[in-house]
Enzyme design. Structure first.
Site, short mmCIF file in Angstrom:
data_model
loop_
_atom_site.label_atom_id
_atom_site.label_comp_id
_atom_site.label_asym_id
_atom_site.label_seq_id
_atom_site.Cartn_x
_atom_site.Cartn_y
_atom_site.Cartn_z
N ASN A 114 32.63 28.76 42.18
CA ASN A 114 34.04 28.79 42.57
C ASN A 114 34.24 29.71 43.76
O ASN A 114 33.53 30.70 43.93
CB ASN A 114 34.93 29.21 41.39
CG ASN A 114 35.15 30.69 41.33
OD1 ASN A 114 36.01 31.24 42.04
ND2 ASN A 114 34.38 31.38 40.48
N PHE B 222 41.19 34.72 44.48
CA PHE B 222 42.32 35.45 43.88
C PHE B 222 43.64 34.68 44.04
O PHE B 222 44.64 35.25 44.47
CB PHE B 222 42.47 36.85 44.49
CG PHE B 222 41.48 37.86 43.99
CD1 PHE B 222 40.64 37.59 42.93
CD2 PHE B 222 41.40 39.12 44.60
CE1 PHE B 222 39.73 38.54 42.47
CE2 PHE B 222 40.50 40.07 44.15
CZ PHE B 222 39.65 39.78 43.09
N ASN C 9 43.21 42.00 34.46
CA ASN C 9 42.29 42.21 35.57
C ASN C 9 43.08 42.24 36.87
O ASN C 9 43.86 41.33 37.16
CB ASN C 9 41.26 41.06 35.58
CG ASN C 9 40.16 41.26 36.58
OD1 ASN C 9 40.40 41.35 37.78
ND2 ASN C 9 38.93 41.28 36.11
N LYS D 282 34.94 46.25 37.25
CA LYS D 282 34.08 45.06 37.15
C LYS D 282 33.12 45.02 38.32
O LYS D 282 33.52 45.13 39.48
CB LYS D 282 34.93 43.78 37.12
CG LYS D 282 34.11 42.52 36.82
CD LYS D 282 34.99 41.36 36.44
CE LYS D 282 34.16 40.16 36.01
NZ LYS D 282 34.99 39.04 35.51
N ALA E 46 38.06 37.13 32.57
CA ALA E 46 39.13 36.83 33.54
C ALA E 46 38.76 35.59 34.35
O ALA E 46 37.59 35.27 34.53
CB ALA E 46 39.34 38.02 34.46
N SER F 200 34.53 40.43 43.20
CA SER F 200 34.65 39.01 43.51
C SER F 200 34.02 38.75 44.87
O SER F 200 34.29 39.46 45.84
CB SER F 200 36.12 38.58 43.52
OG SER F 200 36.24 37.28 44.06
N ASN G 221 30.11 40.12 37.41
CA ASN G 221 30.89 39.05 38.01
C ASN G 221 29.95 37.92 38.44
O ASN G 221 28.76 37.93 38.12
CB ASN G 221 31.67 39.61 39.21
CG ASN G 221 32.98 38.90 39.44
OD1 ASN G 221 33.09 37.69 39.29
ND2 ASN G 221 34.01 39.65 39.80
N THR G 222 30.48 36.96 39.19
CA THR G 222 29.66 35.86 39.70
C THR G 222 28.73 36.35 40.80
O THR G 222 28.93 37.41 41.39
CB THR G 222 30.55 34.73 40.25
OG1 THR G 222 31.39 35.26 41.29
CG2 THR G 222 31.43 34.16 39.15
N ASN H 3 34.70 36.28 46.73
CA ASN H 3 35.56 35.35 47.46
C ASN H 3 36.72 36.00 48.19
O ASN H 3 37.58 35.32 48.74
CB ASN H 3 36.10 34.29 46.49
CG ASN H 3 34.98 33.54 45.79
OD1 ASN H 3 34.02 33.11 46.43
ND2 ASN H 3 35.08 33.41 44.48
N THR H 4 36.78 37.33 48.19
CA THR H 4 37.78 38.07 48.97
C THR H 4 37.04 38.92 49.99
O THR H 4 36.26 39.80 49.62
CB THR H 4 38.63 38.97 48.06
OG1 THR H 4 39.36 38.15 47.13
CG2 THR H 4 39.61 39.79 48.87
#
Length: 511
Positions: A189, A193, A269, A341, A140, A303, A370-371, A305-306
């Site tokens: 990154n 989202f 996703n 994930k 994703a 993630s 994930n990252t 980033n959220t």
């Protein structure tokens, strides 16, 4: 010489030149016969267009441009013969992977804490299954909204995961929000989202399903007869003069660009909106609206980033979330496997909690990982100081170790999709041996080009044969020897039971 004779002579010369050019192209590049599957076309993208794109365009601009190239069917197609699983010496490897849908393992009360009982439950509740033609898929993040699905299957992925998709449209974080760590072959990154929302993505998926249907094996590739029929259709009503030139050029273009795209397994996703305080409601919305169009669904709780998202990986919040989303899945998309994930930044204790929750709730699989928010000490790029999730080569070993740990903690009972820094067949095999049964690729395409998909699949087949493996399944979990042999014994027993059942059915039919 009359005007008519001059025109005929010009047409004849043009026809000869066009035919000669096509013959020369075929002899030197195989483009006319193999089209976008030819090695020349792959080299053009991997060795010229991809490096040039990195120099000219910023990361996000290059991302959108490459996605548009894929959407329009201009990117390389998978090299011929990869689905067959045949290595350079002619040996055949079974590349298919099956993932079962677990049913009765759901424990709404939160489980009784007995790990062994949870593992046995996980092993005994598999019902229906989904079949992947090969273990290599797209992670994703590349096609967030599902606008280029057919073109992505064309690249050679057996499964494509779109998203993350949020219930409501949201722009994501301010730009710039993507950075190439060229010296490290990594990417940072902090997109956050960015999504067109479920309603728009639903429209894209409806359009895709209307044209391509489900993950049908018979739709994965045109047969030679159908391709021949199409070529013959082009020639209907064509004269032997000027139109012969157009036919020759049209034939070449058709062979290069016009084949029916491949299809495969489609994953969706799901994410939550940044400003939402109702994560269960957000994921339920995604399941309800997009579940009927997906072959599998993913709950993304990892993630970086959220804000607050990763806190959902803690034991009790994760227990509540997975139990609720599994109920939503059973209601709105009952035949669709549901995965979760995970982050590579979990401590061993946190991973143990996640594994226990996964076993108790009956989640169908895990994507690891994930990252990462971490920054390895050896990073060289000046962009290493940027905030966001790091992916690509720098997290390859970290993600592989996370896979190995989760495989041990779950006793190999829950399928794992491995992702993180995969850029070669060797990288893919390492993750299979650690316990992943499927592999996802993304960030390494930034540096290796779209042809890396075919190369990974080709290299993986050769390495499996060299290692003495008859199938992908035989390589899964080799690093965890005690679990590996136990699982292999179970597979052999299962195959024997299936053969007995088939023979019994045959006897009944013959009576």
């Amino acid at each position: 010489m009359t005007i008519r004779q001059k025109i005929q002579t010009a047409i004849l010369r043009t026809t000869i030149y066009a035919t000669s050019t096509l013959a020369l192209l075929e002899y030197t590049t195989q483009i006319p016969s193999e089209g976008r599957s030819s090695r020349t076309y792959h080299k053009l993208f991997d060795q010229i267009i991809t490096p040039l794109g990195r120099r000219i365009f910023g990361p996000e601009e290059a991302h959108h441009l490459s996605l548009e190239v894929v959407r329009r069917g201009l990117a390389p197609r998978a090299k011929k013969g990869l689905d067959a699983g045949v290595d350079r010496t002619g040996h055949v490897v079974d590349m298919e992977v099956e993932i079962g849908l677990r049913r009765s393992g759901t424990n709404e009360s939160g489980g009784n804490g007995n790990s062994n009982k949870s593992i046995e439950s996980a092993k005994s509740t598999t019902s229906s299954k989904i079949i992947f033609r090969s273990p290599i898929g797209l992670a994703a993040g590349y096609d967030k909204n599902g606008i280029a699905i057919p073109g992505l299957f064309d690249l050679g992925f057996s499964f494509v995961e779109i998203g993350s998709v949020t219930p409501l449209p949201q722009p994501g974080n301010p730009k710039p929000r993507s950075f190439r760590l060229v010296e490290d072959k990594g990417v940072i990154n902090r997109f956050g989202f960015n999504s067109e929302g479920v309603e728009k993505v639903k429209e894209y998926l409806e359009e895709y399903r209307k044209e391509f249907g489900g993950a049908r094996p018979d739709s994965l590739e045109m047969t030679e007869s159908s391709a021949t029929d199409n070529d013959e259709d082009l020639a209907v009503g064509v004269s032997h003069s000027a139109n012969s030139v157009l036919w020759a050029l049209g034939w070449a273009w058709h062979r290069i660009m016009g084949k029916q795209p491949k299809t495969g397994v489609l994953g969706v996703n799901l994410g939550k909106n940044k400003l939402s305080n109702d994560e269960i409601g957000d994921y339920t919305t995604g399941i309800r609206e997009l579940g009927p169009y997906a072959d599998y669904l993913v709950i993304n709780v990892s993630s970086p980033n959220t804000p607050g998202l990763r806190s959902l990986q803690k034991r009790q919040p994760l227990q509540n979330l997975l139990s609720s989303t599994l109920r939503a899945r059973d209601r709105y998309a009952p035949d669709t496997p549901l995965f979760v994930k995970l982050s590579p930044d979990l401590s061993l204790e946190e991973m143990s909690d996640v594994a226990q929750v996964a076993l108790e709730t009956g989640i169908d699989g895990m994507i690891v990982s994930n990252t990462t928010n971490a920054r390895p000490s050896g990073l060289l790029s000046k962009y290493k100081v940027e905030s966001g999730g790091l992916s690509g080569a720098p997290i390859k070993d970290v993600s592989t170790e996370c896979i190995r740990t989760m495989y041990r903690l779950t006793d190999g009972a829950i399928p794992i999709i491995g992702v993180g820094g995969v850029g070669s067949g060797k990288d893919a095999l390492e993750k299979l041996k650690a316990g992943a049964c499927l592999i996802q690729v993304y960030s390494m395409m930034v540096y290796e080009g779209p042809g890396v998909v075919s190369r990974i699949r080709e290299e993986l087949v050769n390495l499996l044969v060299e290692g003495g493996f008859e199938s992908v399944e035989d390589a899964v979990g080799v690093d965890c020897e005690d679990i590996y042999w136990k699982r292999k014994e179970e597979r052999v027993r299962k195959r024997m039971d299936e053969k007995i059942k088939m023979s019994e059915v045959k006897e009944i039919v013959d009576m």
